[in-house]
Motif scaffolding. Structure first.
Motif, mmCIF file in Angstrom:
data_model
loop_
_atom_site.group_PDB
_atom_site.id
_atom_site.type_symbol
_atom_site.label_atom_id
_atom_site.label_comp_id
_atom_site.label_asym_id
_atom_site.label_seq_id
_atom_site.Cartn_x
_atom_site.Cartn_y
_atom_site.Cartn_z
ATOM 1 N N THR A 82 0.826 -1.200 0.000
ATOM 2 C CA THR A 82 0.000 0.000 0.000
ATOM 3 C C THR A 82 0.866 1.258 0.000
ATOM 4 O O THR A 82 1.856 1.333 0.710
ATOM 5 C CB THR A 82 -0.907 0.014 1.252
ATOM 6 N N THR A 104 -3.148 3.905 -2.410
ATOM 7 C CA THR A 104 -3.167 3.083 -3.600
ATOM 8 C C THR A 104 -2.782 1.671 -3.187
ATOM 9 O O THR A 104 -1.777 1.476 -2.490
ATOM 10 C CB THR A 104 -2.178 3.596 -4.668
ATOM 11 N N GLU A 105 -3.598 0.726 -3.605
ATOM 12 C CA GLU A 105 -3.330 -0.687 -3.328
ATOM 13 C C GLU A 105 -3.550 -1.468 -4.617
ATOM 14 O O GLU A 105 -4.601 -1.326 -5.251
ATOM 15 C CB GLU A 105 -4.265 -1.190 -2.225
ATOM 16 N N LYS A 106 -2.551 -2.260 -4.998
ATOM 17 C CA LYS A 106 -2.613 -3.064 -6.223
ATOM 18 C C LYS A 106 -2.958 -2.197 -7.430
ATOM 19 O O LYS A 106 -3.760 -2.568 -8.277
ATOM 20 C CB LYS A 106 -3.613 -4.206 -6.083
ATOM 21 N N GLY A 107 -2.358 -1.006 -7.479
ATOM 22 C CA GLY A 107 -2.538 -0.111 -8.612
ATOM 23 C C GLY A 107 -3.851 0.649 -8.647
ATOM 24 O O GLY A 107 -4.089 1.407 -9.585
ATOM 25 N N ARG A 108 -4.693 0.487 -7.641
ATOM 26 C CA ARG A 108 -5.984 1.180 -7.613
ATOM 27 C C ARG A 108 -6.023 2.202 -6.487
ATOM 28 O O ARG A 108 -5.705 1.880 -5.356
ATOM 29 C CB ARG A 108 -7.125 0.185 -7.432
ATOM 30 N N ARG A 109 -6.428 3.409 -6.836
ATOM 31 C CA ARG A 109 -6.578 4.477 -5.848
ATOM 32 C C ARG A 109 -7.838 4.210 -5.033
ATOM 33 O O ARG A 109 -8.886 3.908 -5.597
ATOM 34 C CB ARG A 109 -6.667 5.819 -6.569
ATOM 35 N N ARG A 110 -7.715 4.314 -3.710
ATOM 36 C CA ARG A 110 -8.835 4.025 -2.820
ATOM 37 C C ARG A 110 -8.923 5.076 -1.715
ATOM 38 O O ARG A 110 -7.978 5.820 -1.491
ATOM 39 C CB ARG A 110 -8.677 2.652 -2.180
ATOM 40 N N LYS A 111 -10.059 5.049 -0.995
ATOM 41 C CA LYS A 111 -10.242 5.937 0.153
ATOM 42 C C LYS A 111 -10.771 5.094 1.307
ATOM 43 O O LYS A 111 -11.709 4.334 1.137
ATOM 44 C CB LYS A 111 -11.219 7.055 -0.165
ATOM 45 N N ASP A 113 -6.421 8.489 1.877
ATOM 46 C CA ASP A 113 -6.289 8.104 0.474
ATOM 47 C C ASP A 113 -5.051 7.238 0.322
ATOM 48 O O ASP A 113 -3.984 7.569 0.868
ATOM 49 C CB ASP A 113 -6.123 9.341 -0.408
#
Length: 161
Positions: free
Chosen positions: A72, A101-108, A99
């Protein structure tokens, strides 16, 4: 100078680093939350585990925390609000958004984190999803084919929609 990952705007060496290294203790629940966020951002797993309340510690959690920290990238912490959790309190809660990024995906991540003191020291105790406020419309809903509320005489869909 390295700005602290917690978003305080202070230098890391005077903000969260003294808490993470054990030089200082968190005086408030929010200070502990900020330092835990910085520890996640810097992948300092031992601090995250050490600041989890003893009643909540699980021997298997180290692998989970290590894996999550390793995979992450943390971008920003926003403190939404807090309840109690001051120097004289025994319990507190801090609502935050983070905020990442995990496994190339931006998340919140949005959480209401609960903290408790034990022997005068703050610990993270548990976290819940924050209560969601239901939206209540103040006036009537305007349909697409209704007259536009601006008074133009046109249908809403052809005017202000």
């Amino acid at each position: 100078m390295e700005t602290c990952p917690c978003g305080s705007g202070l230098d890391y060496t005077v903000c969260c680093e003294p808490l993470i290294t054990g030089e200082k203790r968190a005086e408030t629940a929010e200070a502990l939350l900020r330092s835990r966020y910085s520890a996640y951002a810097k992948k300092i797993v031992d601090y995250i585990l050490d600041t989890t309340h003893p009643e909540q510690q699980d021997p298997d959690s180290q692998k989970t925390v290590e894996k999550w920290a390793r995979n992450t990238e943390w971008h920003q912490l926003e403190i939404v609000g807090s309840e109690a959790g001051g120097a004289g309190d025994e319990e507190g809660a801090v609502e935050f958004k983070a905020d990442y990024t995990e496994k190339g995906r931006r998340r919140k991540h949005h959480e209401l984190a609960k903290f408790r003191k034990k022997e005068g020291r703050w610990y993270f105790f548990d976290g819940d999803a924050p209560r969601i406020e239901q939206f209540v419309r103040s006036g009537p809903k305007v349909g697409r084919n209704d007259p536009c509320p601006c008074g133009s005489g046109k249908k809403y869909k052809k005017c202000c929609a």
